[in-house]
Design an enzyme around this catalytic site. Sequence first.
Site, PDB file in Angstrom:
ATOM      1  N   GLY A   1     -24.746 -24.737  36.603  1.00 25.33           N
ATOM      2  CA  GLY A   1     -23.384 -23.892  37.593  1.00 25.33           C
ATOM      3  C   GLY A   1     -24.331 -22.633  36.897  1.00 25.33           C
TER       4      GLY A   1
ATOM      5  CG  ASN B   1     -28.998 -24.984  48.211  1.00 23.48           C
ATOM      6  OD1 ASN B   1     -29.953 -24.511  48.480  1.00 23.48           O
ATOM      7  ND2 ASN B   1     -29.032 -25.456  46.971  1.00 23.48           N
TER       8      ASN B   1
ATOM      9  CG  ASP C   1     -18.069 -27.316  38.086  1.00 28.02           C
ATOM     10  OD1 ASP C   1     -18.234 -28.824  38.108  1.00 28.02           O
ATOM     11  OD2 ASP C   1     -18.612 -26.545  38.336  1.00 28.02           O
TER      12      ASP C   1
ATOM     13  CG  ASP D   1     -18.832 -23.010  41.338  1.00 31.98           C
ATOM     14  OD1 ASP D   1     -19.851 -22.428  41.399  1.00 31.98           O
ATOM     15  OD2 ASP D   1     -19.280 -24.154  40.530  1.00 31.98           O
TER      16      ASP D   1
ATOM     17  CG  ASP E   1     -23.045 -26.916  43.807  1.00 30.26           C
ATOM     18  OD1 ASP E   1     -23.229 -27.847  44.624  1.00 30.26           O
ATOM     19  OD2 ASP E   1     -24.598 -26.265  43.506  1.00 30.26           O
TER      20      ASP E   1
END
Length: 221
Positions: free
Chosen positions: A50, A119, A170, A13, A15
């Site tokens: 998320g 992004n 996270d 992942d 971010d």
Amino acid sequence: MMKIDRTIGVLWDMDGVITDSGEAHFISWKKALDQHGMAFSREFFHQTFGMNNRGILSLLFERDATEREVDEIGGLKEELFRNDIQGTLELLPGVVQWLQRFTQAGALQAVASSAPRENIDAIVAELGIGDMFQALVSGAKLSGKPDPATFMRAAERLDLVPGDCLVIEDATVGVEAARRGGMKCVAVCTTHPKEDLQEADIVVDRLTDLTPVGLQSLFGG
């Protein structure tokens, strides 16, 4: 040196795992929604962190967001985000070391994020880590986490079965997506406390706390 007796895939992942861009996401959401006359609280942000933009907007509106709303509001938010992060991002502790360890162990690596591809490209370029990955996968147009679609697509891109993949997450929705997809999961407590991430196989405060021995045990090494 970490040794695993078969090729595994590591699905990162982005971010909150590779870089801590949470505050930039919150600010850009707030700016975008302010322009549309809508409130956006930190509590709601933490609840939905998320998820992809369609999922976030659908929860915010308490109905399915339309394609136009996702394109207009979500698109504005992401444009603001990409402008705001320039020159501000840093890799989180342990990321470089683990990217290198996985490469040395022969693992294949992918970014598997709910973020739009623009992004992902911008953040990977900003941090200078593009050569560490064999695939960059965006879940922006897929069923959002906790659906495992993003991770399944990444495994497919690496030509690996789910059981040979490790997700590093996270967010609670990301940990659940890894579990639903039949993948191993390491959770990092960047945005959520340990007690919220207990469905992961391993939970650490930061990646510097992760050990090769612990990871090898997940894959029979």
